[in-house]
Design a protein around this motif. Structure first.
Motif, short mmCIF file in Angstrom:
data_model
loop_
_atom_site.label_atom_id
_atom_site.label_comp_id
_atom_site.label_asym_id
_atom_site.label_seq_id
_atom_site.Cartn_x
_atom_site.Cartn_y
_atom_site.Cartn_z
N HIS A 134 0.82 -1.21 0.00
CA HIS A 134 0.00 0.00 0.00
C HIS A 134 0.86 1.26 0.00
O HIS A 134 1.82 1.36 0.78
N MET A 135 0.50 2.21 -0.84
CA MET A 135 1.13 3.52 -0.79
C MET A 135 0.75 4.19 0.53
O MET A 135 -0.39 4.06 0.99
N PRO A 136 1.69 4.90 1.17
CA PRO A 136 1.37 5.54 2.45
C PRO A 136 0.15 6.45 2.40
O PRO A 136 -0.68 6.45 3.31
N GLY A 137 0.03 7.24 1.33
CA GLY A 137 -1.11 8.12 1.22
C GLY A 137 -2.43 7.37 1.15
O GLY A 137 -3.43 7.80 1.72
N HIS A 138 -2.43 6.25 0.46
CA HIS A 138 -3.63 5.42 0.37
C HIS A 138 -4.00 4.87 1.73
O HIS A 138 -5.19 4.86 2.11
N LEU A 139 -3.00 4.42 2.48
CA LEU A 139 -3.26 3.88 3.81
C LEU A 139 -3.79 4.97 4.74
O LEU A 139 -4.73 4.73 5.51
N GLU A 140 -3.21 6.16 4.67
CA GLU A 140 -3.67 7.26 5.51
C GLU A 140 -5.09 7.68 5.15
O GLU A 140 -5.89 8.01 6.04
N ASP A 141 -5.43 7.66 3.87
CA ASP A 141 -6.80 7.98 3.46
C ASP A 141 -7.77 6.94 4.03
O ASP A 141 -8.87 7.29 4.49
N GLY A 142 -7.36 5.67 4.01
CA GLY A 142 -8.20 4.63 4.57
C GLY A 142 -8.41 4.80 6.06
O GLY A 142 -9.51 4.55 6.58
N LEU A 143 -7.37 5.23 6.76
CA LEU A 143 -7.49 5.49 8.19
C LEU A 143 -8.45 6.64 8.46
O LEU A 143 -9.29 6.57 9.37
N ASP A 149 -7.22 9.94 12.77
CA ASP A 149 -6.40 11.06 12.33
C ASP A 149 -4.94 10.62 12.34
O ASP A 149 -4.37 10.46 13.43
N PRO A 150 -4.33 10.39 11.17
CA PRO A 150 -2.91 10.05 11.16
C PRO A 150 -2.08 11.22 11.66
O PRO A 150 -2.29 12.37 11.23
N TYR A 194 7.10 1.07 6.38
CA TYR A 194 6.79 2.32 7.07
C TYR A 194 5.77 2.05 8.17
O TYR A 194 5.06 1.04 8.15
N VAL A 195 5.74 2.95 9.14
CA VAL A 195 4.85 2.84 10.29
C VAL A 195 4.06 4.14 10.41
O VAL A 195 4.63 5.22 10.30
N ILE A 196 2.76 4.02 10.61
CA ILE A 196 1.90 5.19 10.78
C ILE A 196 1.27 5.13 12.16
O ILE A 196 0.76 4.09 12.58
N LYS A 197 1.31 6.25 12.84
CA LYS A 197 0.63 6.39 14.13
C LYS A 197 -0.62 7.23 13.90
O LYS A 197 -0.55 8.30 13.29
N ALA A 198 -1.76 6.75 14.36
CA ALA A 198 -3.03 7.45 14.18
C ALA A 198 -3.82 7.43 15.47
O ALA A 198 -3.66 6.54 16.31
N VAL A 199 -4.70 8.42 15.61
CA VAL A 199 -5.52 8.55 16.81
C VAL A 199 -7.00 8.45 16.41
O VAL A 199 -7.43 9.05 15.41
N ARG A 200 -7.74 7.70 17.20
CA ARG A 200 -9.18 7.54 16.95
C ARG A 200 -9.90 8.84 17.27
O ARG A 200 -9.78 9.39 18.37
N ARG A 201 -10.65 9.35 16.28
CA ARG A 201 -11.41 10.58 16.50
C ARG A 201 -12.53 10.35 17.49
O ARG A 201 -13.00 9.23 17.67
N ASP A 202 -12.98 11.42 18.10
CA ASP A 202 -14.11 11.35 19.03
C ASP A 202 -15.33 10.81 18.28
O ASP A 202 -15.76 11.40 17.30
N SER A 203 -15.85 9.70 18.78
CA SER A 203 -16.97 9.05 18.10
C SER A 203 -18.32 9.49 18.61
O SER A 203 -19.35 8.95 18.22
#
Length: 204
Positions: A134-143, A149-150, A194-203
């Motif tokens: 996966h391209m990083p941008g594609h993965l971040e869009d999926g997140l 929020d990456p 690569y490694v991406i750190k993301a935070v779960r948005r307020d649901s």
């Protein structure tokens, strides 16, 4: 109510647990070995797109060595978002499709192993296993689509194809240098992973 830190991984963890760690994996000889070797973890056989946990039951999820095997990336991310509390953290690792090592694997090593398998009558190195890079941008869009929020991305494993076999010390020096200057730059694609750190948005 005590939340847990989770790990969704293809391979057993070696780090010491923080609170209670839960590993999810499909049943396999490796899974059975992990359940006997790593007794401080709870191992549960399951699917990434149907996690057997309640909503908002985890503080964090570490997802390593697994998204390349998911047929449904969006479904896996949605499930992780479901079991994470608001503000919970996800760390996900993936492989860059444009990395020199991956290009060499697609056009050199995998065809070699397929031909060798035909000639010898033996299946070698899962040469036809459907890995998904996966391209990083594609993965971040999926997140983002799943409710994350990456916030950070780092690249690693700057090995040079074939050079590590011919001049391993030089290859190691080059890899270390690239890691120091390119792990967060536009040249990150030179790193295999690569490694991406993301935070779960307020649901709410």
């Amino acid at each position: 109510h005590r939340r847990r830190r989770g790990m969704i991984s293809c391979r057993p963890a070696s780090a010491s647990p923080i609170r209670r760690r839960v590993n999810t994996a499909r049943s396999s000889p490796r899974f059975r070995m992990a359940t006997t070797r790593f007794t401080t973890s709870a191992f549960i056989s399951g699917r990434a797109d149907a996690l057997p946990f309640a909503d908002r039951s985890f503080d964090g999820v570490l997802c390593v060595g697994v998204v390349s095997y998911w047929p449904d990336l969006a479904g896996g991310f949605r499930e992780i978002a479901r079991v994470l509390r608001s503000g919970g953290e996800l760390i996900v690792q993936a492989t860059h499709p444009l990395a020199p090592w991956e290009i060499a694997d697609i056009f050199v090593r995998s065809p070699y192993h397929r031909v060798a398998g035909v000639l010898t009558g033996r299946e070698l190195r899962d040469s036809d296993f459907p890995l998904r890079r996966h391209m990083p941008g594609h993965l971040e869009d999926g997140l983002r689509d799943a409710g994350f929020d990456p916030i950070e991305r780092r690249h690693y494993d700057f090995r040079t194809p074939f050079l590590d076999r011919i001049v391993p010390r030089l290859a190691d020096r080059i890899a270390r240098r690239l890691l120091s200057i390119a792990s967060r730059s536009a040249f990150g694609f030179l790193g295999t992973g690569y490694v991406i750190k993301a935070v779960r948005r307020d649901s709410r």
